[in-house]
Write a protein that holds these residues in place. Structure first.
Motif, PDB file in Angstrom:
ATOM      1  N   ASP A  17       0.797  -1.232   0.000  1.00  0.00           N
ATOM      2  CA  ASP A  17       0.000   0.000   0.000  1.00  0.00           C
ATOM      3  C   ASP A  17       0.828   1.279   0.000  1.00  0.00           C
ATOM      4  O   ASP A  17       0.544   2.206  -0.749  1.00  0.00           O
ATOM      5  N   GLU A  18       1.828   1.295   0.853  1.00  0.00           N
ATOM      6  CA  GLU A  18       2.600   2.525   1.016  1.00  0.00           C
ATOM      7  C   GLU A  18       3.314   2.896  -0.297  1.00  0.00           C
ATOM      8  O   GLU A  18       3.403   4.073  -0.652  1.00  0.00           O
ATOM      9  N   GLU A  34      10.737   7.386  -1.323  1.00  0.00           N
ATOM     10  CA  GLU A  34      10.418   8.630  -2.036  1.00  0.00           C
ATOM     11  C   GLU A  34      11.662   9.511  -2.194  1.00  0.00           C
ATOM     12  O   GLU A  34      11.935  10.008  -3.297  1.00  0.00           O
ATOM     13  N   GLU A  79       0.706   4.123  -2.830  1.00  0.00           N
ATOM     14  CA  GLU A  79       0.322   5.514  -2.507  1.00  0.00           C
ATOM     15  C   GLU A  79       1.404   6.502  -2.959  1.00  0.00           C
ATOM     16  O   GLU A  79       1.098   7.593  -3.431  1.00  0.00           O
ATOM     17  N   ARG A 101       1.057   7.035  -6.662  1.00  0.00           N
ATOM     18  CA  ARG A 101      -0.092   7.911  -6.924  1.00  0.00           C
ATOM     19  C   ARG A 101       0.271   9.365  -6.649  1.00  0.00           C
ATOM     20  O   ARG A 101      -0.026  10.256  -7.436  1.00  0.00           O
ATOM     21  N   ARG A 102       0.945   9.581  -5.532  1.00  0.00           N
ATOM     22  CA  ARG A 102       1.314  10.937  -5.101  1.00  0.00           C
ATOM     23  C   ARG A 102       2.303  11.579  -6.070  1.00  0.00           C
ATOM     24  O   ARG A 102       2.260  12.769  -6.324  1.00  0.00           O
ATOM     25  N   TYR A 126      -5.740  -2.392  -7.650  1.00  0.00           N
ATOM     26  CA  TYR A 126      -4.955  -1.495  -6.788  1.00  0.00           C
ATOM     27  C   TYR A 126      -5.241  -0.018  -7.097  1.00  0.00           C
ATOM     28  O   TYR A 126      -4.712   0.876  -6.445  1.00  0.00           O
TER      29      TYR A 126
END
Ligand SMILES: [Mg+2]
Length: 269
Positions: A138-139, A259, A142, A145-146, A171
């Motif tokens: 998930d992380e 990131e 995300e 997506r970000r 997803y």
């Protein structure tokens, strides 16, 4: 050549998708079928009947997870199961490869084909049950997506296309990966072939591609092309592979720090 464009090419299993449970379930079913009546290890039959929660804590699944860093392709899941069945201790790649040799090319080829038949049959017969076994990380999803739009996202995976399409949809990130930038198992055994195809389709230099995979040997394979490599520490590798990656100069990512390594700090381009 467009030098403006930076590409983030991602392996799928062990980077975006946590497929270990599904892989294990499909591998056990396939292995059981190929072993034939009477040749079936009692533990396999028990696992086939078990629910997800019971499998997650099953010692055989834990052993399988321990062997996953040593295999890459469907037939290597059969090698892992055969190692477990034989009760031998396999710590290093060379021992795993030697055991693999002993199983014979014909068995491995049969397993490869049967594994994908089994997976497709399962996925088609009960897509909900199948999807429930393949959770996203998930992380990381995300994060993608970000940061959508900050890089060109591409996939370089040995997985079959039908499974990838279904999972990207489930997803909620299918829109992040344009069709032509999803390079699947049809591109061949080596990730070099996957990245060469992406380079060609995008008209970029290898140096503009950052490739994230959870298998150290895949990174070692593509690094000489000039691709920047990073190991996903949340995937199917162990401390042994993570240490070796650091020695090779590949960053080992964790979910919290990915990131900064992949995109630089916010506002940095
Ligand atoms: Mg992988």
């Amino acid at each position: 050549m467009n030098r403006e464009r930076e590409v983030l090419a991602l392996d799928f299993d062990g980077v975006i998708s946590d497929s270990a449970l599904e892989t294990f379930v499909v591998a056990v079913r396939t292995y059981g079928k190929l072993a034939g009546p009477g040749g079936h290890h009692p533990a396999w039959a028990e696992i086939e009947k078990a629910d997800s929660q019971a499998i997650l804590s099953h010692p055989t699944y834990q052993e399988f997870l321990g062997l996953m860093p040593l295999g890459n392709r469907a037939e290597e899941f059969a090698v892992a199961l055969a190692v477990i069945e034989a009760g031998v201790s396999v710590e290093e790649q060379v021992d795993f490869d030697r055991f693999r040799e002993g199983l014979g090319a014909e068995f491995l080829a049969n397993f490869h084909a049967a594994f994908y038949r089994e997976r497709s049959a399962f996925r088609r017969a009960d897509p909900h049950a199948w999807l429930a076994l393949v959770a996203p990380f998930d992380e990381f999803v995300e994060l993608l997506r970000r940061r959508a739009g900050d890089r060109i996202f591409a996939l370089a995976t040995a997985k079959d296309r039908a499974s990838i399409d279904l999972l990207l949809g489930a997803y909620g990130v299918a829109d992040l990966f344009p069709d032509r930038l999803v390079v699947d198992k049809e591109a061949g055994r080596s990730k070099r072939a996957h990245l060469a195809l992406l380079r060609e389709r995008l008209d970029v230099a290898f140096e503009q591609i950052t490739f994230v995979d959870d298998k150290l040997n895949h990174l070692e394979d593509v690094a000489p092309l000039g691709v920047r490599c990073a190991l996903s520490g949340w995937g199917y590798n162990g401390q042994r592979e993570r240490n070796a990656a650091v020695e090779r100069g590949f960053p080992v990512l964790d979910l919290a720090g990915a990131e900064a390594v992949l995109f630089g700090n916010p506002g940095e381009h």
